[in-house]
Motif scaffolding. Structure first.
Motif: not given
Length: 158
Positions: A130-158
Motif C-alpha cells: 500500500x502507498x502510505x504517503x503520496x505526493x512528497x518531495x524526494x528528500x521527505x520520501x528518502x527520510x521516510x523510506x530510511x526510517x521504515x527500512x531501519x524497522x525492517x520493512x520493504x519500501x519502494x519509492x514510486x
C-alpha cells in the motif's frame, strides 16, 4: 436585564458571510455544503483531495505552475528539456512488506508522518502492499523510506 447574544457559531457565520465575495444565499449554501462534505472525509481522503485540487489548479509543491514562452513547461523550450521532464519531482512511498515482529513500530512510524489515528494507521499497514504517503518531495520520501527500512520493512519509492 441580561443581554442576550447570538451563539458563537452563528456570530462566526454572519461575520464570515460578510467577508465572502459571493454573499448571495445560494452561493453561500453551496460553499457550506462543499465545506461540510470535505470535513466529513477521512484524513487520507482529505490529503488525496488536497493533492488533486492543487494538481487541477496547476499548483505544484513550489507554488503556481509557470507556463510562459520561455519556460520548460511551455513545450520543449530548449536543449535539456527532455532531461528535466524525465526527472521526477514528486514521489509516493509504498510499503511492500514488513516483519511481523516490528508491526507495532511500523504503525507508530506511519502515524508520525501521516497524522493518522491508531486504527487508521493499523488498517493502512495491514493492507500491504500500500502507498502510505503520496505526493512528497524526494528528500521527505528518502527520510521516510530510511526510517521504515531501519524497522525492517520493504519500501519502494514510486
Amino acid at each position: 436585564m441580561i443581554a442576550r447574544t447570538a451563539p458563537k457559531s452563528l456570530t462566526r457565520f454572519f461575520s464570515l458571510s460578510r467577508h465572502l465575495c459571493t454573499a448571495a444565499g445560494t452561493q453561500t449554501q453551496k460553499l457550506e455544503r462543499i465545506a461540510d462534505e470535505i470535513l466529513s472525509l477521512t484524513k487520507l481522503e482529505r490529503n488525496d483531495y488536497a493533492v488533486l485540487l492543487r494538481y487541477k489548479m496547476g499548483f505544484n509543491n513550489y507554488g503556481p505552475a509557470v507556463t510562459g514562452i520561455g519556460s520548460p513547461l511551455a513545450g520543449g523550450a530548449g536543449p535539456g528539456s527532455d532531461a528535466k521532464a524525465a526527472e521526477k519531482v514528486v514521489f509516493d512511498v509504498k510499503l511492500e512488506k514488513y516483519d511481523a515482529t516490528t508491526k507495532i513500530k511500523i504503525i507508530k512510524e506511519v502515524r508520525a508522518f501521516t497524522d493518522l489515528g491508531l486504527k487508521e494507521a493499523k488498517d493502512l499497514v495491514e493492507k500491504v502492499p500500500v502507498v502510505v504517503k503520496k505526493g512528497i518531495t524526494k528528500d521527505d520520501a528518502e527520510a521516510i523510506t530510511s526510517k521504515l527500512k531501519d524497522l525492517g520493512a520493504t519500501v519502494v519509492l514510486e
